[in-house]
Design a protein around this motif. Structure first.
Motif, short mmCIF file in Angstrom:
data_model
loop_
_atom_site.label_atom_id
_atom_site.label_comp_id
_atom_site.label_asym_id
_atom_site.label_seq_id
_atom_site.Cartn_x
_atom_site.Cartn_y
_atom_site.Cartn_z
N ASP A 130 0.83 -1.21 0.00
CA ASP A 130 0.00 0.00 0.00
C ASP A 130 0.86 1.26 0.00
O ASP A 130 0.61 2.21 -0.75
CB ASP A 130 -0.93 0.02 1.22
CG ASP A 130 -2.10 -0.94 1.08
OD1 ASP A 130 -2.31 -1.46 -0.02
OD2 ASP A 130 -2.80 -1.17 2.10
N ASN A 131 1.89 1.26 0.84
CA ASN A 131 2.78 2.42 0.91
C ASN A 131 3.63 2.54 -0.34
O ASN A 131 3.84 3.65 -0.85
CB ASN A 131 3.67 2.32 2.15
CG ASN A 131 2.94 2.76 3.41
OD1 ASN A 131 2.74 3.94 3.66
ND2 ASN A 131 2.52 1.79 4.21
N GLU A 160 4.07 -8.12 -8.56
CA GLU A 160 4.44 -8.81 -7.32
C GLU A 160 3.22 -9.09 -6.47
O GLU A 160 3.12 -10.15 -5.84
CB GLU A 160 5.45 -7.98 -6.54
CG GLU A 160 6.82 -7.88 -7.18
CD GLU A 160 7.73 -6.96 -6.39
OE1 GLU A 160 7.63 -6.94 -5.15
OE2 GLU A 160 8.54 -6.26 -7.01
N ILE A 161 2.31 -8.13 -6.40
CA ILE A 161 1.08 -8.32 -5.61
C ILE A 161 0.31 -9.53 -6.13
O ILE A 161 -0.19 -10.35 -5.35
CB ILE A 161 0.22 -7.05 -5.63
CG1 ILE A 161 0.90 -5.93 -4.83
CG2 ILE A 161 -1.18 -7.33 -5.07
CD1 ILE A 161 0.24 -4.58 -4.97
N ASP A 162 0.21 -9.66 -7.45
CA ASP A 162 -0.45 -10.83 -8.03
C ASP A 162 0.18 -12.13 -7.52
O ASP A 162 -0.52 -13.07 -7.14
CB ASP A 162 -0.37 -10.80 -9.56
CG ASP A 162 -1.42 -9.90 -10.19
OD1 ASP A 162 -2.34 -9.46 -9.47
OD2 ASP A 162 -1.32 -9.65 -11.41
N VAL A 163 1.50 -12.17 -7.53
CA VAL A 163 2.21 -13.39 -7.12
C VAL A 163 2.01 -13.67 -5.63
O VAL A 163 1.77 -14.81 -5.22
CB VAL A 163 3.70 -13.30 -7.48
CG1 VAL A 163 4.51 -14.38 -6.77
CG2 VAL A 163 3.88 -13.41 -8.98
N GLU A 185 -5.13 -5.79 -2.30
CA GLU A 185 -5.69 -5.06 -3.44
C GLU A 185 -4.56 -4.42 -4.25
O GLU A 185 -3.50 -4.12 -3.71
CB GLU A 185 -6.63 -3.95 -2.94
CG GLU A 185 -7.83 -4.45 -2.15
CD GLU A 185 -9.01 -4.79 -3.02
OE1 GLU A 185 -8.84 -4.83 -4.26
OE2 GLU A 185 -10.09 -5.00 -2.47
N GLY A 186 -4.82 -4.21 -5.55
CA GLY A 186 -3.88 -3.42 -6.35
C GLY A 186 -3.01 -4.20 -7.30
O GLY A 186 -2.02 -3.67 -7.81
N ARG A 199 -3.03 -7.97 -12.79
CA ARG A 199 -4.01 -8.70 -13.61
C ARG A 199 -5.14 -9.31 -12.79
O ARG A 199 -6.19 -9.60 -13.33
CB ARG A 199 -3.31 -9.82 -14.38
CG ARG A 199 -2.20 -9.35 -15.33
CD ARG A 199 -2.77 -8.53 -16.45
NE ARG A 199 -1.75 -8.02 -17.35
CZ ARG A 199 -1.31 -8.67 -18.43
NH1 ARG A 199 -1.80 -9.85 -18.72
NH2 ARG A 199 -0.40 -8.12 -19.20
N LEU A 200 -4.90 -9.53 -11.51
CA LEU A 200 -5.88 -10.23 -10.69
C LEU A 200 -6.57 -9.26 -9.74
O LEU A 200 -6.02 -8.89 -8.70
CB LEU A 200 -5.20 -11.36 -9.90
CG LEU A 200 -4.53 -12.45 -10.74
CD1 LEU A 200 -3.82 -13.44 -9.85
CD2 LEU A 200 -5.55 -13.16 -11.62
N ARG A 201 -7.75 -8.82 -10.11
CA ARG A 201 -8.55 -8.00 -9.21
C ARG A 201 -9.26 -8.91 -8.21
O ARG A 201 -9.29 -10.12 -8.38
CB ARG A 201 -9.56 -7.18 -10.02
CG ARG A 201 -8.91 -6.17 -10.97
CD ARG A 201 -9.92 -5.64 -11.95
NE ARG A 201 -10.44 -6.71 -12.80
CZ ARG A 201 -11.37 -6.55 -13.73
NH1 ARG A 201 -11.90 -5.35 -13.93
NH2 ARG A 201 -11.80 -7.57 -14.45
N MET A 202 -9.85 -8.31 -7.20
CA MET A 202 -10.50 -9.12 -6.17
C MET A 202 -11.56 -10.02 -6.78
O MET A 202 -11.68 -11.20 -6.42
CB MET A 202 -11.08 -8.22 -5.09
CG MET A 202 -11.48 -8.97 -3.83
SD MET A 202 -10.11 -9.83 -3.01
CE MET A 202 -9.19 -8.43 -2.35
N GLU A 203 -12.32 -9.50 -7.75
CA GLU A 203 -13.38 -10.31 -8.36
C GLU A 203 -12.81 -11.47 -9.19
O GLU A 203 -13.49 -12.48 -9.40
CB GLU A 203 -14.31 -9.45 -9.23
CG GLU A 203 -13.63 -8.65 -10.31
CD GLU A 203 -13.33 -7.23 -9.89
OE1 GLU A 203 -13.44 -6.33 -10.76
OE2 GLU A 203 -12.98 -7.02 -8.71
N ASP A 204 -11.55 -11.32 -9.65
CA ASP A 204 -10.91 -12.41 -10.38
C ASP A 204 -10.42 -13.50 -9.43
O ASP A 204 -10.32 -14.67 -9.81
CB ASP A 204 -9.69 -11.88 -11.17
CG ASP A 204 -10.07 -10.82 -12.18
OD1 ASP A 204 -11.09 -11.00 -12.86
OD2 ASP A 204 -9.36 -9.80 -12.27
N MET A 205 -10.11 -13.10 -8.19
CA MET A 205 -9.53 -14.06 -7.24
C MET A 205 -10.57 -14.84 -6.47
O MET A 205 -10.28 -15.94 -5.97
CB MET A 205 -8.59 -13.32 -6.28
CG MET A 205 -7.34 -12.79 -6.97
SD MET A 205 -6.15 -12.06 -5.83
CE MET A 205 -6.93 -10.49 -5.44
#
Length: 349
Positions: free
Chosen positions: A185-186, A208-211, A236-237, A240-246
């Protein structure tokens, strides 16, 4: 800013990274002593010689690698001191503050010795050896968190917010997730501008967040966790993977089902995973494949604008990959791992 001088120096450092042939020479050494002698012929010479006055065996190599990694990025920060690039590089180095805190807390939770904790640290962020050493001296996790509060270490904030949720080993993921969320986030907030540098860093962080999220999903699938329980651990953020995708991935009933749902995405990592691992839901090999995707994305930064932060970020990942490979070689030598299995653990680039 003018990146000409800094990037010329970094490219010079890149030319001294170990070649495939040099790594093969390390692999072929029959024991730890000969491995150490071979490392003395590389750019790790000074740190290897310094470590020899304090340590032996694998600890000798571990200390030298940590020292070299730290020295390397202190040098790069010196090239860009008091420029915007310094802040951009520190964004990436702070991930090791988070990783080091996780390591210390996990070590305390399972009563690992101080020496074993130190061997897993890389003090290249804002938290130096002295500060990390003081945290390691604490008797338990609560004492570590209390000292972080006393020292006003910013990463204490997510830990204190979630401390009441912690309940032994199964609850440790709450701490890890809270720290990851705080860092990303930061980091995204620090790189929210429209310049090439900030957009470049932001895309790297989002990948990286996706991974990180996929690793969480795989662990939750393996542990048969409820989707609602797993969802609160996600960040979040992503790219390619938004929350609705996950959410559909969280509803998968097994590791194999998660991988099946990733087949038509850039995170298709099922190929090459032994069927036995999938059947027994061993996820370490899958996590390694995901790590490789990020390393490759980082290394591709060398193809970015040659007068931007991309060159420093590319070098960051190349150096990290090299240190990781040497670490694997040293640990495998200590454990008498066969050469074939050792090579499977490495990532050549």
């Amino acid at each position: 800013m003018d990146y000409g001088y800094a990037n010329a120096r970094i490219r010079g450092m890149k030319s001294r990274l170990l070649t495939h042939g040099a790594l093969d020479d390390l692999i072929m050494k029959p024991d730890m002593d000969s491995l150490i002698l071979e490392l003395e012929k590389t750019p790790y010479k000074d740190e290897i010689q310094e470590a020899g006055t304090k340590y032996s065996g694998v600890y000798h190599v571990e200390y030298a690698l940590r020292k070299n990694f730290t020295n390397t990025f202190k040098k790069i920060l010196g090239f860009v001191e008091d420029t915007p690039a310094e802040q951009y590089i520190r964004i990436f180095l702070r991930r090791w503050d988070v990783q080091n805190i996780k390591t210390i807390l996990r070590g305390k939770s399972i009563h690992t010795t101080a020496d074993e904790i130190v061997d897993c640290l890389l003090p290249v962020g804002d938290l130096d050896d002295v500060t990390l050493g003081e945290l390691i001296k604490q008797s338990d996790m609560k004492a570590v968190i209390d000292l972080m509060a006393t020292l006003k270490i910013e990463y204490v904030k997510p830990l204190m917010r979630h401390f009441h949720e912690y309940s032994g080993e199964n609850g440790f993921m709450i701490f890890e997730s809270a720290l990851d969320k705080y860092y990303y986030d930061n980091a995204l907030a620090w790189s929210r501008g429209r310049s090439y540098d900030e957009q470049f860093i932001r895309k790297m962080l989002q990948a990286e967040i996706d991974v990180v999220n996929l690793k969480t999903i795989l662990r939750m699938a393996r542990d048969k966790a409820e989707p609602a329980e797993a969802k609160i651990l996600l960040i979040e953020g992503g790219a390619r993977l938004r929350m609705e995708d996950m959410v559909p991935l969280l509803e998968a009933k097994s590791v194999s089902s998660v991988l099946d749902r990733l087949k038509n995405t850039q995170y298709n990592v099922a190929e090459g995973i032994p069927e036995e691992h999938l059947r027994k839901e061993k996820i370490s090999g899958i996590e390694k494949q995901l790590d490789r995707l990020i390393i490759m994305k980082g290394l591709n930064a060398f193809n970015g604008d040659p007068l931007s932060i991309a060159i420093a970020i590319g070098y960051f990942w190349a150096k990290y990959n090299e240190v990781t490979n040497i670490r694997v070689i040293a640990r495998c030598k200590t454990a008498d791992i066969p050469e074939e299995r050792l090579r499977e653990e490495l990532f050549y680039v």
